[in-house]
Motif scaffolding. Structure first.
Motif, short mmCIF file in Angstrom:
data_model
loop_
_atom_site.label_atom_id
_atom_site.label_comp_id
_atom_site.label_asym_id
_atom_site.label_seq_id
_atom_site.Cartn_x
_atom_site.Cartn_y
_atom_site.Cartn_z
N ALA A 161 0.87 -1.27 0.09
CA ALA A 161 -0.18 0.05 0.04
C ALA A 161 0.73 1.26 -0.04
O ALA A 161 1.94 1.44 0.68
N GLY A 162 0.52 2.12 -0.87
CA GLY A 162 1.27 3.54 -0.97
C GLY A 162 2.54 3.38 -1.83
O GLY A 162 3.01 4.34 -2.17
N GLU B 74 -11.04 6.52 -9.80
CA GLU B 74 -9.54 6.69 -9.67
C GLU B 74 -9.13 8.04 -10.61
O GLU B 74 -8.92 7.87 -11.69
N ASN C 273 -2.17 2.98 -5.66
CA ASN C 273 -2.24 2.17 -4.54
C ASN C 273 -2.13 0.55 -4.78
O ASN C 273 -1.63 0.27 -5.83
N SER C 274 -2.32 -0.04 -3.66
CA SER C 274 -1.66 -1.72 -3.81
C SER C 274 -2.59 -2.35 -4.97
O SER C 274 -2.17 -3.51 -5.22
#
Length: 290
Positions: free
Chosen positions: A26-27, A78, A85-86
């Motif tokens: 994530a990130g 999005e 993101n992941s």
């Protein structure tokens, strides 16, 4: 070139295997190094297969899209206002065909950028690609994008089966493939079945150097393609020998593929150093019966 492309139903759906494309934390941003090499698929352009039915451009659709579905609000929006993101998987397979490198994907200015050209990381001419790994059976997808003119690279916006091994039996839905170096039109295709039966529109005119929104509604009863909110091609089960895809879920893939020869024309003197595909947003809806 494009008429022949439609006749044999060649897609540019050469995406990474699902299992290999997961694993970003994530990130992680677009320039992050994957924890393992993300492997591209090895599907190559093929010959005509039994059961093929090619179709030219359609001016109307039937049944009327939207009458049997309550789409409501999208489950995913999005806008690319920050790092990926992941759920995103960036392809890093510079030695595959077509070659792709993770450094050719970036996010800035509220847009996702896929570049074609010489990669500093790979040291060779490559393209770019990534998938959004929210697999689902049926639904609606929209992608707003543009792409610079230039031979040697071709953008593709498509739905791909959960696992590469399921292609072509589980289907492939090509919302738009723009082989034309001038970007004045593109092709739309639906593939299904172990022999790669398919139907398609060989050339839908639009200036893709400017932003356009492509979309598809994939339902049990039909697959309907849209350009800027207007339906232009509708596929029902009787139009393809294998019927419509319903074996398993698919996910969205975005690609700018490098090529030289059939079906992508080679780079030439008019091709810029880098050709860039900009994606403004994606939207995904779940399938909900009325």
């Amino acid at each position: 070139m494009l008429k022949r492309l439609a006749a044999i139903g060649v897609g540019l759906a050469l995406v990474c295997a699902t299992a290999a494309c997961r694993g970003t934390e994530a990130g992680d941003g677009p320039d992050a190094s994957p924890s393992s090499e993300w492997i591209a698929g090895s599907v190559s352009p093929g010959q005509s297969k039994p059961g093929t039915k090619a179709s030219g451009p359609a001016t109307s659709v039937s049944p009327k899209p939207g009458t049997e579905v309550n789409w409501g609000d999208p489950a995913v929006v999005e806008n690319f206002n920050g790092p990926l993101n992941s759920r995103w998987g960036v392809y890093d397979s510079p030695d595959s065909k077509p070659p792709r490198s993770s450094d050719m994907v970036s996010v800035s200015g509220g847009m996702l950028h896929l570049s074609g050209g010489v990669s500093q990381k790979a040291g060779k001419d490559v393209g770019a690609g990534l998938g959004y790994f929210r697999e689902q059976m049926f639904g609606k997808w929209e992608v707003r994008f543009r792409v610079q003119a230039g031979a040697g690279y071709a953008p593709a916006v498509l739905l791909w089966p959960e696992d590469n091994a399921d292609w072509p039996a589980h289907g492939e839905i090509d919302m738009m493939e723009v082989i034309d170096p001038k970007r004045q039109g593109g092709g739309t295709y639906l593939h299904h079945g172990k022999d790669n039966a398919h139907v398609g529109v060989d050339y839908k005119k639009a200036d893709f150097t400017k932003f356009h929104t492509v979309g598809v509604e994939w339902l049990p009863s039909r697959v309907t393609f849209f350009l800027d909110g207007q339906p232009y091609f509708n596929v029902t089960a009787d139009m393809i020998d294998t019927g419509l895809p319903d074996e398993g879920p698919m996910h969205l893939a975005l690609q700018l593929d490098q090529g030289c020869g059939y079906p992508i024309p080679c780079r030439n003197a008019q091709t810029p150093e880098k050709v860039v595909m900009d994606v403004d947003y994606i939207k995904i809806w779940k399938y909900k019966k009325k």
